[in-house]
Enzyme design. Structure first.
Site, PDB file in Angstrom:
ATOM      1  N   GLU A 315       0.847  -1.199   0.000  1.00  0.00           N
ATOM      2  CA  GLU A 315       0.000   0.000   0.000  1.00  0.00           C
ATOM      3  C   GLU A 315       0.877   1.241   0.000  1.00  0.00           C
ATOM      4  OE1 GLU A 315      -3.003   0.450   3.085  1.00  0.00           O
ATOM      5  OE2 GLU A 315      -3.434  -1.689   3.024  1.00  0.00           O
ATOM      6  N   TRP A 353      -2.557   2.324  -3.134  1.00  0.00           N
ATOM      7  CA  TRP A 353      -3.795   2.386  -2.366  1.00  0.00           C
ATOM      8  C   TRP A 353      -4.543   3.608  -2.822  1.00  0.00           C
ATOM      9  CZ3 TRP A 353      -6.223  -1.033   0.683  1.00  0.00           C
ATOM     10  CH2 TRP A 353      -7.409  -0.574   1.278  1.00  0.00           C
TER      11      TRP A 353
HETATM   12  C1  BGC Z   1      -5.052   0.646   5.643  1.00  0.00           C
HETATM   13  C2  BGC Z   1      -6.128   0.944   4.615  1.00  0.00           C
HETATM   14  C3  BGC Z   1      -6.500   2.420   4.703  1.00  0.00           C
HETATM   15  C4  BGC Z   1      -5.276   3.234   4.383  1.00  0.00           C
HETATM   16  C5  BGC Z   1      -5.497   4.737   4.360  1.00  0.00           C
HETATM   17  C6  BGC Z   1      -3.962   1.678   5.695  1.00  0.00           C
HETATM   18  O1  BGC Z   1      -3.500   1.792   6.983  1.00  0.00           O
HETATM   19  O2  BGC Z   1      -4.537  -0.638   5.462  1.00  0.00           O
HETATM   20  O3  BGC Z   1      -7.199   0.125   4.843  1.00  0.00           O
HETATM   21  O4  BGC Z   1      -7.567   2.773   3.913  1.00  0.00           O
HETATM   22  O5  BGC Z   1      -4.302   2.973   5.369  1.00  0.00           O
HETATM   23  O6  BGC Z   1      -5.801   5.232   5.600  1.00  0.00           O
END
Ligand code: BGC
Length: 407
Positions: A315, A353
């Site tokens: 992410e 992400w």
């Molecule tokens: C999480 C996601 C979240 C993203 C943005 C990460 O910590 O795994 O689910 O949407 O951060 O806050």
């Protein structure tokens, strides 16, 4: 005559062959219609409700990701759908995920499948959630079921998502269900989740000898607020231990999953109060107020190098409803990933992400809606579920297609 301005030569940063590019999502944030987990049944925070209706629209959404040249995709399975009551398996839910993963594989995606992404079935929450050892056993049963039924489609297993963040937000800060405020419980939860990972690791390998199993840990780049302060430096060391050394020394992993968002300056305080400070006035911030500082990902990657494992960025992204900052955000962070590879860090993939604007975990007393923060490459109109590809998605699509970043 005025001299012609010099044209900047463009430079192409090529990524290693086979590098994975894609986006990441999680079930509760996108699927919609989940009724039986601890987020949907709590009453203190706004809930996801219908989310992006990805449960019914996954085919079209994957098609879109394919069109945007992604070759990998990360999603999570919703435990509460699969095992709505202890030991009761919902065949329809399993069939659904079978189709979802089959669809991804048929389109040639490399799959990253998360088994736990912040949400628990209500029955798990009722028995004390991850603060209770029983949950580790129950998680192992669930993982065994997944290995038997869906394992054939899973290239990368992400057992638990961000155990450190989960333990802190839900059990120490009191911001997320179950809204507890106990350092001791938070530590137990962290430890139990890491144990859950190790159990899952062994189980999955028993079914699939050459499976690739890891966890996704959120790691920020930490700096001392006062560079010469002994205590601020000490606090940085403590944070690095909690977020990097502790989880990675306690677990067995085939790869490291890095979720990276933040750059933090840490100020020591006896009350565990930590300051996240903005770098002067020029610092660019996301809609969440998180600082945009691409070099941070390079710093973190270099810190993770010592574990000698392949690293996948599971992410990295930005809340940016106008999409003004996201294109450069992506290019900036991808460039730093490239530099880390050049410094010998074995990074093999980048998952942005996120694919779609989706439910964003609200924080108690801070956010009144779960939909204000927009992290998507694709904009979603929640009134009619229409998808609109953002400019940043195209910028990213070019990187994915070229397996390179052109400066
Ligand atoms: C999480 C996601 C979240 C993203 C943005 C990460 O910590 O795994 O689910 O949407 O951060 O806050």
């Amino acid at each position: 005559m005025k001299p012609k301005p010099k044209r900047q030569k463009s430079r192409t940063l090529r990524f290693p062959k086979g590098f994975l590019w894609g986006a990441a999502t999680s079930a509760y944030q996108v699927e919609g219609g989940i009724a039986n987990n601890d987020w949907e049944t709590q009453v203190r925070l706004p809930r996801a409700g219908a989310a992006c209706d990805h449960y019914n629209r996954f085919e079209a959404d994957f098609k879109l990701a394919k069109k945007l040249n992604h070759n990998a995709h990360r999603l999570s399975l919703e435990w509460s759908r699969i095992e709505p009551d202890k030991g009761k398996w919902d065949e329809e839910a399993l069939r659904h995920y079978f189709h979802v993963l089959e669809n991804l594989k048929n389109q040639g995606f490399t799959t990253f499948v998360t088994l736990h992404h912040f949400t628990n079935p209500v029955w798990v929450a009722k028995q004390g959630g991850w603060a209770h050892k029983k949950t580790v056993d129950d998680f192992a049963d669930y993982v065994g079921k997944i290995a038997q039924t869906l394992g054939q489609f899973i290239d990368f297993w992400v057992t638990v998502n961000e155990p450190g963040i989960y333990a802190y937000m839900g059990y120490q800060g009191g911001f997320w269900p179950p809204f507890a405020k106990s350092i001791l419980k938070s530590f137990m939860v962290y430890r139990n989740m890491l144990e859950g990972h190790n159990r899952a690791y062994k189980l999955i390998h028993a079914y699939y000898h050459d499976a690739k199993v890891g966890l996704a840990q959120n790691v920020s780049s930490f700096r001392p607020f006062h560079p010469r302060s002994f205590f601020d430096n000490l606090e940085v060391k403590v944070q690095e231990f909690i977020n990097i050394d502790y989880p990675y020394r306690k677990t067995i992993c085939d790869f490291i999953g890095l979720n990276h968002y933040m750059y933090r300056r840490i100020h020591f305080s006896l009350w565990f109060w930590k300051k996240q400070v903005v770098r002067g006035r020029e610092a660019e911030l996301s809609d969440k107020g998180w600082e945009i500082y691409p070099r941070a990902v390079y710093e973190v990657l270099l810190k993770l190098k010592k574990f000698g494992k392949p690293i996948y960025i599971t992410e990295n992204g930005i809340a940016d409803s106008t999409d003004k900052k996201r294109p450069e955000f992506i290019r900036g962070y991808v460039k730093e990933v490239y530099h880390a590879i050049k410094r010998g860090v074995d990074v093999r993939g980048y998952l942005h992400w996120t694919l779609l604007d989706s439910y964003e975990w609200p924080v108690l007393k801070q956010e009144k809606t779960g939909y204000k923060m927009q992290f998507g490459l694709v904009k979603v109109d929640f009134k009619n579920q229409k998808r609109a590809v953002r400019k940043s998605a195209r910028v990213y699509a070019k990187i994915c297609k070229d397996n390179a970043l052109t400066l």
